[in-house]
Design a protein around this motif. Sequence first.
Motif, PDB file in Angstrom:
ATOM      1  N   GLN A 169       0.621  -1.183  -0.213  1.00 35.12           N
ATOM      2  CA  GLN A 169      -0.252   0.084   0.026  1.00 35.12           C
ATOM      3  C   GLN A 169       0.851   1.267   0.004  1.00 35.12           C
ATOM      4  O   GLN A 169       0.486   2.118  -0.805  1.00 35.12           O
ATOM      5  CB  GLN A 169      -1.123   0.144   1.433  1.00 35.12           C
ATOM      6  N   VAL A 170       1.714   1.785   0.973  1.00 39.70           N
ATOM      7  CA  VAL A 170       2.357   2.079   0.920  1.00 39.70           C
ATOM      8  C   VAL A 170       3.631   2.374  -0.586  1.00 39.70           C
ATOM      9  O   VAL A 170       3.787   3.441  -0.969  1.00 39.70           O
ATOM     10  CB  VAL A 170       4.086   2.379   1.597  1.00 39.70           C
ATOM     11  N   ALA A 171       3.519   1.920  -1.154  1.00 42.37           N
ATOM     12  CA  ALA A 171       4.037   1.511  -2.276  1.00 42.37           C
ATOM     13  C   ALA A 171       3.681   2.423  -3.551  1.00 42.37           C
ATOM     14  O   ALA A 171       4.214   2.608  -4.140  1.00 42.37           O
ATOM     15  CB  ALA A 171       4.890   0.248  -3.041  1.00 42.37           C
ATOM     16  N   ALA A 172       2.222   1.825  -3.073  1.00 42.89           N
ATOM     17  CA  ALA A 172       1.520   1.741  -4.499  1.00 42.89           C
ATOM     18  C   ALA A 172       1.177   3.428  -4.139  1.00 42.89           C
ATOM     19  O   ALA A 172       0.925   4.199  -4.487  1.00 42.89           O
ATOM     20  CB  ALA A 172       0.093   1.834  -4.328  1.00 42.89           C
ATOM     21  N   ASP A 173       0.589   4.340  -2.475  1.00 45.60           N
ATOM     22  CA  ASP A 173       0.606   5.224  -2.726  1.00 45.60           C
ATOM     23  C   ASP A 173       1.831   6.536  -2.882  1.00 45.60           C
ATOM     24  O   ASP A 173       1.615   7.498  -2.966  1.00 45.60           O
ATOM     25  CB  ASP A 173       0.225   5.736  -1.024  1.00 45.60           C
ATOM     26  N   LEU A 174       3.024   5.682  -2.645  1.00 45.24           N
ATOM     27  CA  LEU A 174       3.742   7.392  -3.270  1.00 45.24           C
ATOM     28  C   LEU A 174       4.236   6.582  -4.446  1.00 45.24           C
ATOM     29  O   LEU A 174       4.753   7.411  -5.168  1.00 45.24           O
ATOM     30  CB  LEU A 174       5.302   6.439  -2.253  1.00 45.24           C
ATOM     31  N   GLY A 175       3.987   5.898  -5.180  1.00 47.38           N
ATOM     32  CA  GLY A 175       4.177   5.886  -6.425  1.00 47.38           C
ATOM     33  C   GLY A 175       6.468   4.831  -6.405  1.00 47.38           C
ATOM     34  O   GLY A 175       6.264   5.000  -7.400  1.00 47.38           O
ATOM     35  N   VAL A 176       6.630   3.827  -5.623  1.00 42.85           N
ATOM     36  CA  VAL A 176       7.852   3.568  -5.431  1.00 42.85           C
ATOM     37  C   VAL A 176       7.581   2.108  -5.595  1.00 42.85           C
ATOM     38  O   VAL A 176       6.737   1.561  -5.447  1.00 42.85           O
ATOM     39  CB  VAL A 176       8.609   4.092  -4.623  1.00 42.85           C
ATOM     40  N   ASN A 177       8.486   1.274  -6.651  1.00 42.86           N
ATOM     41  CA  ASN A 177       8.595  -0.348  -5.884  1.00 42.86           C
ATOM     42  C   ASN A 177       8.818  -0.778  -4.046  1.00 42.86           C
ATOM     43  O   ASN A 177       8.784  -0.396  -3.366  1.00 42.86           O
ATOM     44  CB  ASN A 177       9.526  -0.131  -6.329  1.00 42.86           C
ATOM     45  N   GLN A 178       8.250  -1.781  -4.456  1.00 40.54           N
ATOM     46  CA  GLN A 178       7.827  -2.627  -2.830  1.00 40.54           C
ATOM     47  C   GLN A 178       9.426  -3.105  -2.342  1.00 40.54           C
ATOM     48  O   GLN A 178       8.886  -2.709  -1.226  1.00 40.54           O
ATOM     49  CB  GLN A 178       7.207  -3.957  -3.051  1.00 40.54           C
ATOM     50  N   ASN A 179       9.737  -3.434  -3.509  1.00 37.36           N
ATOM     51  CA  ASN A 179      11.186  -3.334  -2.996  1.00 37.36           C
ATOM     52  C   ASN A 179      12.212  -2.077  -1.575  1.00 37.36           C
ATOM     53  O   ASN A 179      12.448  -2.022  -0.523  1.00 37.36           O
ATOM     54  CB  ASN A 179      12.442  -4.201  -3.865  1.00 37.36           C
ATOM     55  N   THR A 180      11.905  -1.001  -2.209  1.00 37.99           N
ATOM     56  CA  THR A 180      11.935  -0.031  -1.505  1.00 37.99           C
ATOM     57  C   THR A 180      11.360   0.838  -0.556  1.00 37.99           C
ATOM     58  O   THR A 180      12.056   0.568   0.418  1.00 37.99           O
ATOM     59  CB  THR A 180      12.143   1.226  -2.777  1.00 37.99           C
ATOM     60  N   VAL A 181      10.025   0.303  -0.138  1.00 44.51           N
ATOM     61  CA  VAL A 181       9.514   0.635   0.839  1.00 44.51           C
ATOM     62  C   VAL A 181      10.066  -0.864   1.866  1.00 44.51           C
ATOM     63  O   VAL A 181      10.478  -0.970   3.119  1.00 44.51           O
ATOM     64  CB  VAL A 181       7.735   0.197   0.758  1.00 44.51           C
ATOM     65  N   ALA A 182       9.987  -2.331   1.404  1.00 45.29           N
ATOM     66  CA  ALA A 182      11.064  -2.825   2.049  1.00 45.29           C
ATOM     67  C   ALA A 182      12.024  -2.682   2.960  1.00 45.29           C
ATOM     68  O   ALA A 182      12.120  -2.893   3.995  1.00 45.29           O
ATOM     69  CB  ALA A 182      10.519  -3.850   1.305  1.00 45.29           C
ATOM     70  N   ALA A 183      12.923  -2.012   2.406  1.00 43.22           N
ATOM     71  CA  ALA A 183      14.268  -2.122   2.591  1.00 43.22           C
ATOM     72  C   ALA A 183      13.875  -1.062   3.849  1.00 43.22           C
ATOM     73  O   ALA A 183      14.936  -0.825   4.713  1.00 43.22           O
ATOM     74  CB  ALA A 183      14.530  -1.146   1.768  1.00 43.22           C
ATOM     75  N   ALA A 184      12.774   0.781   3.346  1.00 40.68           N
ATOM     76  CA  ALA A 184      12.672   1.021   4.597  1.00 40.68           C
ATOM     77  C   ALA A 184      12.233   0.765   5.278  1.00 40.68           C
ATOM     78  O   ALA A 184      12.691   0.950   6.668  1.00 40.68           O
ATOM     79  CB  ALA A 184      11.672   2.138   4.398  1.00 40.68           C
ATOM     80  N   TYR A 185      11.451   0.077   6.257  1.00 41.63           N
ATOM     81  CA  TYR A 185      10.966  -0.989   6.906  1.00 41.63           C
ATOM     82  C   TYR A 185      12.355  -1.932   7.786  1.00 41.63           C
ATOM     83  O   TYR A 185      12.169  -2.130   9.162  1.00 41.63           O
ATOM     84  CB  TYR A 185      10.186  -2.299   6.346  1.00 41.63           C
ATOM     85  N   ARG A 186      12.968  -2.317   6.696  1.00 47.20           N
ATOM     86  CA  ARG A 186      14.263  -3.168   7.482  1.00 47.20           C
ATOM     87  C   ARG A 186      15.024  -2.758   8.191  1.00 47.20           C
ATOM     88  O   ARG A 186      15.328  -2.572   9.267  1.00 47.20           O
ATOM     89  CB  ARG A 186      14.702  -3.279   6.355  1.00 47.20           C
ATOM     90  N   GLU A 187      15.481  -0.987   7.376  1.00 46.44           N
ATOM     91  CA  GLU A 187      16.409  -0.318   8.242  1.00 46.44           C
ATOM     92  C   GLU A 187      15.366   0.297   9.493  1.00 46.44           C
ATOM     93  O   GLU A 187      16.508   0.128  10.400  1.00 46.44           O
ATOM     94  CB  GLU A 187      15.991   1.289   7.020  1.00 46.44           C
ATOM     95  N   LEU A 188      13.913   0.978   9.376  1.00 45.07           N
ATOM     96  CA  LEU A 188      13.500   0.785  10.775  1.00 45.07           C
ATOM     97  C   LEU A 188      13.734  -0.147  11.801  1.00 45.07           C
ATOM     98  O   LEU A 188      13.515   0.051  13.096  1.00 45.07           O
ATOM     99  CB  LEU A 188      11.732   0.955  10.799  1.00 45.07           C
TER     100      LEU A 188
END
Lengths: 124, 124, 124, 124
Positions: free
Chosen positions: D41-60
């Motif tokens: 959902q975040v990926a869709a909202d921001l218009g970026v790839n899922q992997n990118t959001v997953a990387a953010a979650y991993r970071e957090l």
Amino acid sequence: MYITIDERDNRPIYHQVADGIKTLIAAGELRKGSTLPPVRQVAADLGVNQNTVAAAYRELQKEGLIRVRHGSGAKVVSQVLANKDDERAEERLRAVLADLVLSGRTRSEVLTLVNEALTRLARA
Amino acid sequence: MYITIDERDNRPIYHQVADGIKTLIAAGELRKGSTLPPVRQVAADLGVNQNTVAAAYRELQKEGLIRVRHGSGAKVVSQVLANKDDERAEERLRAVLADLVLSGRTRSEVLTLVNEALTRLARA
Amino acid sequence: MYITIDERDNRPIYHQVADGIKTLIAAGELRKGSTLPPVRQVAADLGVNQNTVAAAYRELQKEGLIRVRHGSGAKVVSQVLANKDDERAEERLRAVLADLVLSGRTRSEVLTLVNEALTRLARA
Amino acid sequence: MYITIDERDNRPIYHQVADGIKTLIAAGELRKGSTLPPVRQVAADLGVNQNTVAAAYRELQKEGLIRVRHGSGAKVVSQVLANKDDERAEERLRAVLADLVLSGRTRSEVLTLVNEALTRLARA
DNA sequence: GTGGTCTAGACCACG
DNA sequence: GTGGTCTAGACCACC
């Protein structure tokens, strides 16, 4: 670099790579200050994608064992894990031992395996 | 059922459940012929999803330790793993030992941990 | 030149160098017309690659603070950033403040840090 | 979720996403126990790839703020960063303040910005 | 439904 | 030369 990838192993590839390097560090083959081979080279040697090896390096950096810098590669900076508790190593140890026992090995056979493995780890 | 779920443990929950049961079998607390408690009860006791416990039982059945029958529950049918994935178990053993060594433990400390764990496993 | 490179700092080295010089300019230690030390000397002093220092100078030139000329070294030509990337700076400010708050600091502790830092910057 | 991605920002996208969520946590909009929206959902909202959001979650997760579990999403588990020193927040603060001063702002203007930002962070 | 892993390949950033 | 980021898309694992 003697790292092997086992397709049948349940662990993800990047984890197997990280574990292989951790074993090399624990065994003293890679000492503090040593430089790890380039991501691309490891990827080529093992026949996996560069991203996968990069994930392994990231993992090792997170655990405080290596330091990865942009243009200058990865270097071993410590031989001690930063997060001792996070991994629940003792719990995993028990699970593995239960598996070995359930595979039919006697206590002394398991101990032999453990001793053989420990002998290869210099710092132990 | 003396199984515990550790939130901080990285292993998936169904895996923790399966490992817990395997330990009980290896320790002889659950012998051939013993009946496992219903999925619902285990799920309620541990506070996890029923699907998760069902996945654990499925795993144990796949390894040949138990037999799950619709309506009549799950029963221990063997105390020996069917899969001959010895190499994989040994590989995991090495990885865990490397982790323990890298966390700063001496060889004798690791051996103490191993012995303590093995002592709880009757068949060893 | 009072610039320090911190190995544990995640920022790239060239960035640390550029920031160090920017701080000197902001603090008034380097005024319009001042000459920066040669790339080679800075590289030698800090123990980093010449290319790295050159990248830092290039960055500063891009921001309109200095002017680099072949043969005659680098000179401060302005004490005001050319780029109007105000929003980006403010966004970074918010991110840093969030980090400081999440690291457990109180509002007044953060303000103390800010005041201390600003006091060192003459033009503020 | 009011997270914005700025193409011109030098920080990688996954970092911007992580910082955005960190700000929400620091501001108390996401409290301990809150569930983060799904990666997709975040990926869709921001218009970026899922992997990118997953990387953010991993970071957090690496910073100890959230806990990501396989089938059950991500949850805020702490409002305090685990690795306070690793990030060198104070050093980054000084660099950002130098930038703001060099962009022509007076000391009081900078302080106004800081106060405005801190006011939005509940725990400060 | 959720997140995780891996790939191929492009492009960027750092030293 | 080095590693980092991002994408698209496939497939897997978990709950």
